[in-house]
Design a protein around this motif. Sequence first.
Motif, PDB file in Angstrom:
ATOM      1  N   VAL A  55      -2.459  -1.638   3.957  1.00 52.11           N
ATOM      2  CA  VAL A  55      -4.015  -1.590   3.715  1.00 52.11           C
ATOM      3  C   VAL A  55      -4.853  -0.201   3.612  1.00 52.11           C
ATOM      4  O   VAL A  55      -5.594  -0.142   2.983  1.00 52.11           O
ATOM      5  N   HIS A  77      -4.402   1.390   0.225  1.00 53.46           N
ATOM      6  CA  HIS A  77      -5.513   0.612  -0.608  1.00 53.46           C
ATOM      7  C   HIS A  77      -6.789   1.205  -0.365  1.00 53.46           C
ATOM      8  O   HIS A  77      -7.618   1.479  -1.463  1.00 53.46           O
ATOM      9  N   TRP A 100      -5.850  -5.655  -4.078  1.00 49.25           N
ATOM     10  CA  TRP A 100      -6.223  -6.291  -2.954  1.00 49.25           C
ATOM     11  C   TRP A 100      -6.176  -7.797  -2.970  1.00 49.25           C
ATOM     12  O   TRP A 100      -5.894  -8.311  -1.922  1.00 49.25           O
ATOM     13  N   THR A 120     -13.303  -8.919   0.814  1.00 43.97           N
ATOM     14  CA  THR A 120     -12.855  -9.392  -0.406  1.00 43.97           C
ATOM     15  C   THR A 120     -13.924  -9.934  -1.364  1.00 43.97           C
ATOM     16  O   THR A 120     -13.881  -9.579  -2.567  1.00 43.97           O
ATOM     17  N   GLU A 144     -13.493  -2.083   6.414  1.00 44.93           N
ATOM     18  CA  GLU A 144     -11.984  -1.761   6.605  1.00 44.93           C
ATOM     19  C   GLU A 144     -11.908  -0.875   7.703  1.00 44.93           C
ATOM     20  O   GLU A 144     -11.014  -0.903   8.701  1.00 44.93           O
TER      21      GLU A 144
END
Length: 202
Positions: free
Chosen positions: A141, A144, A189, A71, A114
């Motif tokens: 997820v 994205h 996100w 993040t 990721e």
Amino acid sequence: MVKASNIKVYAEEYHQDMETDTVFGFWVYLMTDCLLFATLFAVFAATPQMPNEYGVMPSEIFELELVMVETGLLLASSFTFGLAMISMYNDKLKSVFAWLIITLLFGFGFLGIEIYEFIHLSHHGSPITLNAYWGAFYALVGTHGLHVTTGSVWMCVMFWHLKRTGLSIPNQTRLSCLSLFWHFLDLIWIVVFTMVYLLGVL
């Protein structure tokens, strides 16, 4: 007889109208993308947590510290893209290149984490085909992540455009649209992080 100066003015007005239409059209696209993510969020919210192949719940295997690093990278990339846009408005091409490269590296870092997470979860009994929860998790997820990949490829293409024609009006419009797209992914996100990970471990 039409003067050359008048032709130049008409041409500039035409290009400005075209750029305005392009940005407006991109806003429309982002709205449709919002609908896509809203659907994925709704499906995920309606799917209760289910254990993996070893009977472990998602909240027990999420690596929250790693996701927080992920993040941080995306938030930092949004900040550096903003600096690239400021450099563009100040007509500083080298600075635009520099900040975009840093932004791209942050994006690659995000994608790397990721991909690692997906491999880690799959190898520890949580593949996408296991049950409804994990299917919804990977769909949300992963979608994205696919968008971040698209934005990264777009950024690479922008390097070519900037190298070829500099900070021309079309390139400024392209950068503006890419900036909207990148900040949009940042906002999405934050919702993913909150809904999937923070609430998921409570």
